[in-house]
Structure formats: structure tokens, C-alpha cells
Design a protein around this motif. Structure first.
Motif, mmCIF file in Angstrom:
data_model
loop_
_atom_site.group_PDB
_atom_site.id
_atom_site.type_symbol
_atom_site.label_atom_id
_atom_site.label_comp_id
_atom_site.label_asym_id
_atom_site.label_seq_id
_atom_site.Cartn_x
_atom_site.Cartn_y
_atom_site.Cartn_z
ATOM 1 N N LEU A 96 9.497 -17.226 -2.344
ATOM 2 C CA LEU A 96 10.211 -15.954 -2.309
ATOM 3 C C LEU A 96 11.614 -16.083 -2.892
ATOM 4 C CD1 LEU A 96 8.962 -14.745 1.177
ATOM 5 C CD2 LEU A 96 8.306 -13.821 -1.069
ATOM 6 N N LEU A 97 12.266 -17.210 -2.655
ATOM 7 C CA LEU A 97 13.567 -17.452 -3.285
ATOM 8 C C LEU A 97 13.411 -17.529 -4.801
ATOM 9 C CD1 LEU A 97 15.085 -20.088 -0.826
ATOM 10 C CD2 LEU A 97 16.003 -17.789 -1.289
ATOM 11 N N ALA A 98 12.375 -18.207 -5.263
ATOM 12 C CA ALA A 98 12.119 -18.309 -6.703
ATOM 13 C C ALA A 98 11.817 -16.942 -7.304
ATOM 14 C CB ALA A 98 10.966 -19.278 -6.964
ATOM 15 N N ALA A 99 11.290 -16.027 -6.499
ATOM 16 C CA ALA A 99 10.997 -14.677 -6.966
ATOM 17 C C ALA A 99 12.254 -13.808 -7.028
ATOM 18 C CB ALA A 99 9.965 -14.016 -6.054
ATOM 19 N N GLY A 100 13.382 -14.345 -6.566
ATOM 20 C CA GLY A 100 14.638 -13.613 -6.650
ATOM 21 C C GLY A 100 15.054 -12.890 -5.389
ATOM 22 N N LEU A 101 14.327 -13.106 -4.292
ATOM 23 C CA LEU A 101 14.699 -12.446 -3.040
ATOM 24 C C LEU A 101 15.793 -13.236 -2.349
ATOM 25 C CD1 LEU A 101 11.185 -11.506 -1.603
ATOM 26 C CD2 LEU A 101 12.653 -10.194 -3.141
ATOM 27 N N VAL B 103 10.571 -9.857 5.255
ATOM 28 C CA VAL B 103 9.206 -9.795 4.723
ATOM 29 C C VAL B 103 8.332 -10.980 5.122
ATOM 30 C CG1 VAL B 103 9.971 -8.426 2.742
ATOM 31 C CG2 VAL B 103 9.674 -10.877 2.475
ATOM 32 N N LEU B 104 8.939 -12.074 5.500
ATOM 33 C CA LEU B 104 8.175 -13.287 5.808
ATOM 34 C C LEU B 104 7.096 -13.092 6.870
ATOM 35 C CD1 LEU B 104 8.064 -16.208 4.821
ATOM 36 C CD2 LEU B 104 9.680 -16.798 6.630
ATOM 37 N N PRO B 105 7.365 -12.357 7.954
ATOM 38 C CA PRO B 105 6.305 -12.163 8.950
ATOM 39 C C PRO B 105 5.116 -11.357 8.428
ATOM 40 C CG PRO B 105 8.454 -11.606 9.876
ATOM 41 C CD PRO B 105 8.640 -11.803 8.400
ATOM 42 N N CYS B 106 5.295 -10.679 7.301
ATOM 43 C CA CYS B 106 4.235 -9.829 6.753
ATOM 44 C C CYS B 106 3.528 -10.461 5.560
ATOM 45 C CB CYS B 106 4.826 -8.484 6.336
ATOM 46 S SG CYS B 106 5.331 -7.484 7.743
ATOM 47 N N LEU B 107 3.637 -11.762 5.426
ATOM 48 C CA LEU B 107 2.974 -12.470 4.334
ATOM 49 C C LEU B 107 2.144 -13.615 4.874
ATOM 50 C CD1 LEU B 107 5.889 -12.769 1.767
ATOM 51 C CD2 LEU B 107 3.874 -11.332 1.556
ATOM 52 N N ARG B 108 1.001 -13.814 4.249
ATOM 53 C CA ARG B 108 0.206 -15.000 4.555
ATOM 54 C C ARG B 108 -0.121 -15.682 3.240
ATOM 55 N NH1 ARG B 108 -5.061 -14.241 3.175
ATOM 56 N NH2 ARG B 108 -5.786 -12.093 3.084
ATOM 57 N N ALA B 109 -0.381 -16.960 3.315
ATOM 58 C CA ALA B 109 -0.737 -17.714 2.117
ATOM 59 C C ALA B 109 -2.239 -17.669 1.918
ATOM 60 C CB ALA B 109 -0.260 -19.156 2.245
ATOM 61 N N ASP B 110 -2.646 -17.424 0.693
ATOM 62 C CA ASP B 110 -4.058 -17.417 0.321
ATOM 63 C C ASP B 110 -4.161 -18.296 -0.916
ATOM 64 O OD1 ASP B 110 -6.737 -16.859 -0.025
ATOM 65 O OD2 ASP B 110 -6.389 -14.913 -0.942
ATOM 66 N N GLU B 111 -4.528 -19.536 -0.724
ATOM 67 C CA GLU B 111 -4.529 -20.545 -1.782
ATOM 68 C C GLU B 111 -3.119 -20.660 -2.348
ATOM 69 O OE1 GLU B 111 -7.726 -19.988 -4.548
ATOM 70 O OE2 GLU B 111 -9.141 -19.565 -2.940
ATOM 71 N N GLN B 112 -2.901 -20.288 -3.600
ATOM 72 C CA GLN B 112 -1.589 -20.453 -4.226
ATOM 73 C C GLN B 112 -0.751 -19.181 -4.259
ATOM 74 O OE1 GLN B 112 -0.205 -23.261 -5.032
ATOM 75 N NE2 GLN B 112 -2.025 -24.417 -4.463
ATOM 76 N N LEU C 178 0.856 -15.486 -2.270
ATOM 77 C CA LEU C 178 1.245 -14.840 -1.020
ATOM 78 C C LEU C 178 0.597 -13.466 -0.978
ATOM 79 C CD1 LEU C 178 5.017 -15.788 -0.916
ATOM 80 C CD2 LEU C 178 3.112 -16.887 0.259
ATOM 81 N N VAL C 179 0.044 -13.128 0.183
ATOM 82 C CA VAL C 179 -0.682 -11.866 0.335
ATOM 83 C C VAL C 179 0.020 -11.028 1.404
ATOM 84 C CG1 VAL C 179 -2.898 -10.835 0.954
ATOM 85 C CG2 VAL C 179 -2.833 -13.028 -0.269
ATOM 86 N N PRO C 180 0.404 -9.782 1.054
ATOM 87 C CA PRO C 180 1.031 -8.903 2.046
ATOM 88 C C PRO C 180 0.035 -8.516 3.138
ATOM 89 C CG PRO C 180 1.214 -8.000 -0.183
ATOM 90 C CD PRO C 180 0.322 -9.178 -0.260
ATOM 91 N N THR C 181 0.533 -8.449 4.379
ATOM 92 C CA THR C 181 -0.333 -8.084 5.500
ATOM 93 C C THR C 181 0.163 -6.844 6.248
ATOM 94 O OG1 THR C 181 0.846 -9.577 6.987
ATOM 95 C CG2 THR C 181 -1.102 -10.464 5.851
ATOM 96 N N CYS C 182 1.337 -6.337 5.897
ATOM 97 C CA CYS C 182 1.891 -5.149 6.555
ATOM 98 C C CYS C 182 1.904 -3.980 5.564
ATOM 99 C CB CYS C 182 3.314 -5.406 7.033
ATOM 100 S SG CYS C 182 3.459 -6.763 8.218
ATOM 101 N N PRO C 183 1.549 -2.790 6.016
ATOM 102 C CA PRO C 183 1.456 -1.641 5.105
ATOM 103 C C PRO C 183 2.774 -1.304 4.408
ATOM 104 C CG PRO C 183 0.618 -1.073 7.296
ATOM 105 C CD PRO C 183 1.161 -2.463 7.380
ATOM 106 N N LEU D 115 8.746 -4.547 -1.468
ATOM 107 C CA LEU D 115 8.627 -5.459 -2.602
ATOM 108 C C LEU D 115 8.812 -4.720 -3.927
ATOM 109 C CD1 LEU D 115 5.693 -7.751 -1.422
ATOM 110 C CD2 LEU D 115 8.149 -8.267 -1.439
ATOM 111 N N ARG D 116 8.323 -3.522 -4.009
ATOM 112 C CA ARG D 116 8.518 -2.730 -5.234
ATOM 113 C C ARG D 116 10.000 -2.396 -5.446
ATOM 114 N NH1 ARG D 116 3.134 0.010 -3.822
ATOM 115 N NH2 ARG D 116 1.723 -0.980 -5.311
ATOM 116 N N ARG D 117 10.724 -2.125 -4.358
ATOM 117 C CA ARG D 117 12.167 -1.883 -4.472
ATOM 118 C C ARG D 117 12.892 -3.140 -4.957
ATOM 119 N NH1 ARG D 117 11.283 1.469 -0.146
ATOM 120 N NH2 ARG D 117 11.602 -0.131 1.415
ATOM 121 N N GLU D 118 12.499 -4.286 -4.426
ATOM 122 C CA GLU D 118 13.112 -5.550 -4.870
ATOM 123 C C GLU D 118 12.817 -5.812 -6.340
ATOM 124 O OE1 GLU D 118 15.263 -7.844 -3.494
ATOM 125 O OE2 GLU D 118 15.486 -6.225 -2.046
ATOM 126 N N ARG D 119 11.589 -5.512 -6.749
ATOM 127 C CA ARG D 119 11.225 -5.696 -8.155
ATOM 128 C C ARG D 119 12.061 -4.786 -9.049
ATOM 129 N NH1 ARG D 119 8.271 -4.336 -12.442
ATOM 130 N NH2 ARG D 119 6.981 -5.908 -13.452
#
Length: 145
Positions: free
Chosen positions: A52-57, A65-74, A76-81, A87-91
Motif C-alpha cells: 500500500l505504501l508502494a501504491a502511494g497511500l 483501509v488495512l482492515p478491509c483488505l485480504r491477501a489473495d496470492e500476490q 490485495l482484495v477489498p472486503t468492505c463495500p 481507493l478510487r479517491r486515492e487514485r
């Protein structure tokens, strides 16, 4: 596990792990004597933080956002609606920052391209003093040694 082992297993310096704890990103158990005791799951948490730091957050956003993410292989998958909107605002923020930097680069390119030939020819010799790049003084471009 102690902080040294977490550092070794993640490649993240102990100082940064302490910083992540201060920012609420990690929550190790405190043992008698004040020692931190990290769980095996903290290895994955640190890896998520680094992505997430590498993504610029920033760390405040990551804490949200960390509590709303899980790892799926390589990935990160959002888990909260509501997370996708955040994330779109950050982008959009990052996209705007990139546009600002590109504009700055365009302005600098125009200034550089406007240099007369005699200045441009001597620029390579004038940019270094003693093998180090010259620095500009606060008086608009007068080089300092």
C-alpha cells in the motif's frame, strides 16, 4: 516472535516496524519487560502495508483501509463495500499529482530549451564543482559551491 525476527522475515527495518506500530498499523502483544511479541499473521500485515505504501497511500489512509483488505496470492482484495470509493479517491489524488508533476517538468523543459547556445554549451562544465552537483542559492539561481 520478537521485532528482530519480524524484521528479518519481512526485510523491513525494526525502526519502521516501530513506526508502523505508532501509526496503528501493527498491534503486537506487550510482554513483561516491555518486549513486543508479534504474531505470524503480522508478517502478512507488514507485506500488505509495504504494498500500500508502494501504491502511494500514506499511513493514515493505510490504517483506515488495512482492515478491509485480504491477501489473495500476490494481490490485495477489498472486503468492505465502502473501500472501493476510498481507493478510487486515492487514485484520483495520485493522478492529479502526476499531472502536476508533468506540468512542472514541461515548464522546466521550456526554460532549459530557451537557454542560449553559449550557456547551454557551458552548462555541463558549470553543473559540478569538485565532482558534486552545484546547488542554487535562494537568490534565484546563483550557484553556491
Amino acid at each position: 516472535m520478537r521485532i528482530g525476527e519480524l524484521s528479518h522475515r519481512t526485510g523491513v527495518p525494526e525502526r519502521l516496524l516501530r513506526y508502523y506500530e505508532q501509526r496503528g498499523l501493527l498491534d503486537p502483544v506487550r510482554r513483561p519487560g516491555g518486549f513486543r511479541d508479534y504474531r505470524d499473521s503480522d508478517i502478512d500485515t507488514v507485506r500488505r502495508i509495504r504494498k500500500l505504501l508502494a501504491a502511494g497511500l500514506n499511513t493514515a489512509t493505510i490504517a483506515a483501509v488495512l482492515p478491509c483488505l485480504r491477501a489473495d496470492e500476490q494481490r490485495l482484495v477489498p472486503t468492505c463495500p465502502d473501500l472501493l470509493a476510498d481507493l478510487r479517491r486515492e487514485r484520483a489524488r495520485i493522478t492529479a499529482a502526476i499531472a502536476d508533476l508533468e506540468g512542472s517538468r514541461t515548464i522546466l523543459d521550456a526554460v532549459i530549451d530557451a537557454a542560449p547556445g553559449d550557456i547551454a554549451d557551458g552548462a555541463d562544465r558549470a553543473t559540478a564543482v569538485g565532482g558534486r552537483p552545484r546547488r542554487f542559492a535562494p537568490t534565484y539561481g546563483e550557484p553556491t559551491p
